[in-house]
Design a protein around this motif. Structure first.
Motif, short mmCIF file in Angstrom:
data_model
loop_
_atom_site.label_atom_id
_atom_site.label_comp_id
_atom_site.label_asym_id
_atom_site.label_seq_id
_atom_site.Cartn_x
_atom_site.Cartn_y
_atom_site.Cartn_z
N GLY A 1 0.76 -1.23 0.00
CA GLY A 1 0.00 0.00 0.00
C GLY A 1 0.79 1.29 0.00
O GLY A 1 0.20 2.36 0.14
N CYS A 2 2.11 1.25 -0.17
CA CYS A 2 2.87 2.50 -0.19
C CYS A 2 2.75 3.16 -1.56
O CYS A 2 2.47 2.50 -2.56
N ARG A 3 2.96 4.46 -1.59
CA ARG A 3 2.90 5.24 -2.83
C ARG A 3 4.19 6.05 -2.94
O ARG A 3 4.46 6.91 -2.11
N ILE A 4 4.95 5.80 -4.00
CA ILE A 4 6.26 6.38 -4.16
C ILE A 4 6.29 7.18 -5.46
O ILE A 4 5.94 6.65 -6.52
N GLU A 5 6.73 8.44 -5.36
CA GLU A 5 6.89 9.30 -6.54
C GLU A 5 8.27 9.94 -6.58
O GLU A 5 8.48 10.90 -7.31
N SER A 6 9.20 9.45 -5.80
CA SER A 6 10.55 10.03 -5.74
C SER A 6 11.27 9.83 -7.07
O SER A 6 11.23 8.75 -7.64
N PRO A 7 11.95 10.87 -7.58
CA PRO A 7 12.64 10.72 -8.87
C PRO A 7 13.93 9.92 -8.79
O PRO A 7 14.44 9.47 -9.83
N CYS B 1 4.07 6.81 7.31
CA CYS B 1 4.78 8.09 7.30
C CYS B 1 4.68 8.76 5.93
O CYS B 1 4.59 8.09 4.90
N ILE B 2 4.71 10.08 5.93
CA ILE B 2 4.63 10.88 4.71
C ILE B 2 5.88 11.74 4.64
O ILE B 2 6.18 12.49 5.57
N VAL B 3 6.60 11.64 3.54
CA VAL B 3 7.84 12.40 3.35
C VAL B 3 7.55 13.48 2.32
O VAL B 3 7.33 13.19 1.14
N LEU B 4 7.56 14.73 2.76
CA LEU B 4 7.33 15.89 1.90
C LEU B 4 8.58 16.73 1.83
O LEU B 4 9.45 16.65 2.72
N PRO B 5 8.73 17.57 0.78
CA PRO B 5 9.93 18.41 0.68
C PRO B 5 9.96 19.45 1.78
O PRO B 5 8.93 19.91 2.27
N SER B 6 11.15 19.85 2.16
CA SER B 6 11.32 20.86 3.20
C SER B 6 10.86 22.22 2.69
O SER B 6 11.11 22.57 1.53
N PRO B 7 10.17 23.03 3.51
CA PRO B 7 9.75 24.36 3.06
C PRO B 7 10.91 25.34 2.92
O PRO B 7 10.74 26.41 2.36
N PHE B 8 12.11 24.97 3.41
CA PHE B 8 13.27 25.84 3.32
C PHE B 8 14.16 25.34 2.19
O PHE B 8 14.70 24.23 2.27
N PRO B 9 14.33 26.11 1.09
CA PRO B 9 15.09 25.61 -0.06
C PRO B 9 16.52 25.24 0.27
O PRO B 9 17.04 24.27 -0.24
N ILE C 1 4.49 0.10 5.22
CA ILE C 1 3.10 -0.06 4.80
C ILE C 1 2.41 1.30 4.77
O ILE C 1 2.48 2.07 5.72
N ARG C 2 1.77 1.60 3.64
CA ARG C 2 1.01 2.85 3.42
C ARG C 2 1.83 4.10 3.64
O ARG C 2 1.31 5.14 4.07
N SER C 3 3.10 4.04 3.38
CA SER C 3 3.93 5.23 3.45
C SER C 3 3.82 6.02 2.14
O SER C 3 3.37 5.50 1.12
N ARG C 4 4.24 7.29 2.18
CA ARG C 4 4.14 8.17 1.03
C ARG C 4 5.44 8.95 0.91
O ARG C 4 5.97 9.45 1.89
N VAL C 5 5.93 9.07 -0.35
CA VAL C 5 7.12 9.87 -0.63
C VAL C 5 6.79 10.78 -1.80
O VAL C 5 6.35 10.31 -2.86
N SER C 6 7.00 12.09 -1.63
CA SER C 6 6.65 13.07 -2.64
C SER C 6 7.59 13.00 -3.83
O SER C 6 8.70 12.44 -3.76
#
Length: 242
Positions: A82-88, A118-126, A98-103
């Motif tokens: 059930g994980c969803r991966i979009e990492s380049p 767990c959900i891994v999103l990009p940091s708001p600080f460039p 299980i059911r983790s997410r990567v932006s």
């Protein structure tokens, strides 16, 4: 782009186990020894997806590439149910719970673990890092008393300035055309990365750097898991014929 506009192009290595009811769309390269479970979905909507060798993709996993650049996945990675991966970009020996997410704006190194849910999103600080404290923003310059006197009031018409208590007319307000226009902001795409041996855990998606102790034992367990799936799946599921 709709699913009908995607042209399928598959390249499959040797000793690969691909179950018949998994959904593959787009330009996909599957390395040797990779195991794809039933009901997993791999979509190359933008650029191609390139798998390394000996990866395990379990049930209901969704791997999507929405960018134009190729999505490169290394060797010996485990994608749990059930994980969803979009990492380049993904390195080697990673585990996605299980059911983790990567932006799609987060690059993953090697020997990383993303915990269940767990959900891994990009940091708001460039220019920031997940292990460093971001610098405080710069404060605007202090406004002087002379600048405050030049601010026009809204209840007084611009054509007839209000008289001051001393009887002299008030100074004329500056026209809007003479006021400096604010500089446009540069649009920056947020990006982030998980360095090697990073663990993401907890309901707050916290990150910590692991010491690497016990890595050999985890790799040996992965190899046993991989060997068991290669022997069991062909006995209970029909395989895709390429």
């Amino acid at each position: 782009m709709s699913s009908r506009d995607i042209k399928d192009s598959f390249k499959v290595g040797s000793r690969t186990v691909v179950v018949q009811d998994c959904d593959l769309r787009g330009d996909i390269t599957i390395g040797s020894g990779t195991v794809l479970h039933p009901r997993c979905t791999i979509l190359a909507v933008g650029g191609p997806i390139i798998f390394g060798s000996n990866n395990i993709v379990e049930e209901n996993v969704v791997i999507v590439n929405r960018l134009r650049q190729p999505m490169v996945i290394g060797d010996n990675n485990l994608f749990e149910v059930g994980c969803r991966i979009e990492s380049p970009s993904i390195g080697d020996w990673n585990t996605f719970g299980i059911r983790s997410r990567v932006s799609s704006f987060v690059q993953v190194g090697s020997n990383c673990v993303v915990g269940a849910g767990c959900i891994v999103l990009p940091s708001p600080f460039p220019n920031g890092s997940p292990f460093t404290t971001p610098q405080p923003p710069e404060l605007p310059p202090k406004t002087t008393d002379a600048a405050l006197l030049e601010v026009p009031t809204t209840d007084t018409p611009m054509s007839s300035p209000a008289p001051t208590p001393s009887g002299s007319p008030a100074p004329a307000s500056p026209s809007p055309a003479s006021a400096p226009s604010p500089a446009p902001r540069s649009a920056q795409t947020p990006s982030d990365s998980l360095p090697d041996y990073t663990h993401v855990f907890g309901s707050e998606n916290r990150r910590r750097k692991a010491s690497g102790e016990g890595t050999g034992q985890a790799k040996a367990l992965f190899v046993k898991h991989w060997e068991y799936l290669r022997e069991t799946l062909p006995k209970h599921h029909k395989l895709k014929m390429f």
